[in-house]
Write an enzyme that holds these catalytic residues in place. Structure first.
Site, PDB file in Angstrom:
ATOM      1  N   LEU A 100       0.819  -1.132   0.106  1.00 51.23           N
ATOM      2  CA  LEU A 100      -0.155  -0.027   0.027  1.00 51.23           C
ATOM      3  C   LEU A 100       1.040   1.268  -0.004  1.00 51.23           C
ATOM      4  O   LEU A 100       1.954   1.438   0.596  1.00 51.23           O
ATOM      5  CB  LEU A 100      -0.965   0.075   1.141  1.00 51.23           C
ATOM      6  N   ASP A 101       0.916   2.359  -0.922  1.00 50.74           N
ATOM      7  CA  ASP A 101       1.601   3.299  -0.889  1.00 50.74           C
ATOM      8  C   ASP A 101       1.728   4.063   0.336  1.00 50.74           C
ATOM      9  O   ASP A 101       0.753   3.727   1.021  1.00 50.74           O
ATOM     10  CB  ASP A 101       1.403   4.169  -2.252  1.00 50.74           C
ATOM     11  N   TYR A 102       2.578   5.075   0.458  1.00 50.33           N
ATOM     12  CA  TYR A 102       2.724   5.776   1.730  1.00 50.33           C
ATOM     13  C   TYR A 102       1.522   6.520   2.219  1.00 50.33           C
ATOM     14  O   TYR A 102       1.124   6.407   3.551  1.00 50.33           O
ATOM     15  CB  TYR A 102       3.961   6.784   1.543  1.00 50.33           C
ATOM     16  N   THR A 104      -1.613   5.715   1.463  1.00 50.47           N
ATOM     17  CA  THR A 104      -2.842   4.718   1.564  1.00 50.47           C
ATOM     18  C   THR A 104      -2.847   4.169   2.746  1.00 50.47           C
ATOM     19  O   THR A 104      -1.870   3.537   3.339  1.00 50.47           O
ATOM     20  CB  THR A 104      -2.803   3.850   0.358  1.00 50.47           C
TER      21      THR A 104
END
Length: 235
Positions: A100-102, A104
């Site tokens: 999961l990106d930073y 999210t």
């Protein structure tokens, strides 16, 4: 045991990830850097990753974490940022399944079972992943249909997705989107493609495994029944 299976079983990552570690020269066996993926590991071999001893734990663990926003999906970082492994027990060593990106938040699984991880993230699996997304404006019927059919984002074309209708909330427009792949920043790129600014993004399920009421920054240990739900909600 082949070196890739050994490293995955030891909790260093999925088969594909640990194979890259070998090819990058990050693995030593008995003090010698090994780049041959056909290398077999015996019980008497000393295996190291970044000069730290790697061993296999017989206990497999599976955690579902509600990842906070502003936390890095990684096991290490050179910039002092908060990591998702800081939110689960330190032993046995686990790694994230996918990313999961930073910015999210939401559901992410951590485990020391490399084979299990590979079964989720391999491109052939197409396991459903559902997110709640808030953007700055309502999605037109035409844009919704185009996104659901799949759009060319330059470096890849998305698989068909499912998007619910908008719900107006104080911070913007809320909807759910289900995708069947996990490209880097895929959902953000999809909505940017149709001129939307993403205000927040949260993953709420993988397959039929629901995040539910797990608080932000907390985890739940998963049992076999939980794990089975992951593979029941695909295409």
């Amino acid at each position: 045991m082949r070196i890739n299976k050994y490293l995955a079983t030891a909790g260093l990552g999925s088969r594909r990830k640990v194979e890259q570690l070998v090819l990058d020269g990050a693995i030593k066996v008995n003090g010698v850097i090994i780049k041959d993926l056909s290398t077999d590991i015996s019980d008497t071999d000393k295996v190291e990753y970044l000069n730290r001893l790697v061993s296999i734990s017989s206990d497999k663990v599976y955690y579902m974490l509600n990842k906070p926003r502003g936390v890095l999906t990684s096991c290490s970082d050179g910039h002092g940022r908060k990591l998702i492994i800081d939110y689960v027990p330190p032993t046995p060593k686990v790694f994230p399944v996918g990313r999961l990106d930073y910015e999210t938040e939401g559901l992410i699984i951590l485990t020391n079972d490399g084979d299990f991880a590979n079964n989720i993230i391999h491109p052939r699996c197409h396991i459903a992943k559902t997110y709640e997304i808030v953007t700055n404006k309502r999605l037109s019927v035409e844009d919704k249909e185009n996104l659901e059919k799949g759009v060319n984002l330059g470096d890849f074309t998305t698989l068909p997705s499912k998007i619910s209708v908008d719900k107006k909330i104080p911070s913007g427009y809320l909807r759910q989107i289900t995708i069947f792949e996990g490209k880097n920043r895929q959902i953000r790129k999809m909505f940017d493609h149709v001129g939307h600014s993403v205000i927040s993004l949260k993953r709420i399920s993988i397959g039929r495994l629901q995040l539910g009421d797990v608080p932000i920054g907390k985890y739940k240990k998963l049992n076999k029944q939980d794990l089975d739900k992951i593979f029941l909600g695909g295409k």
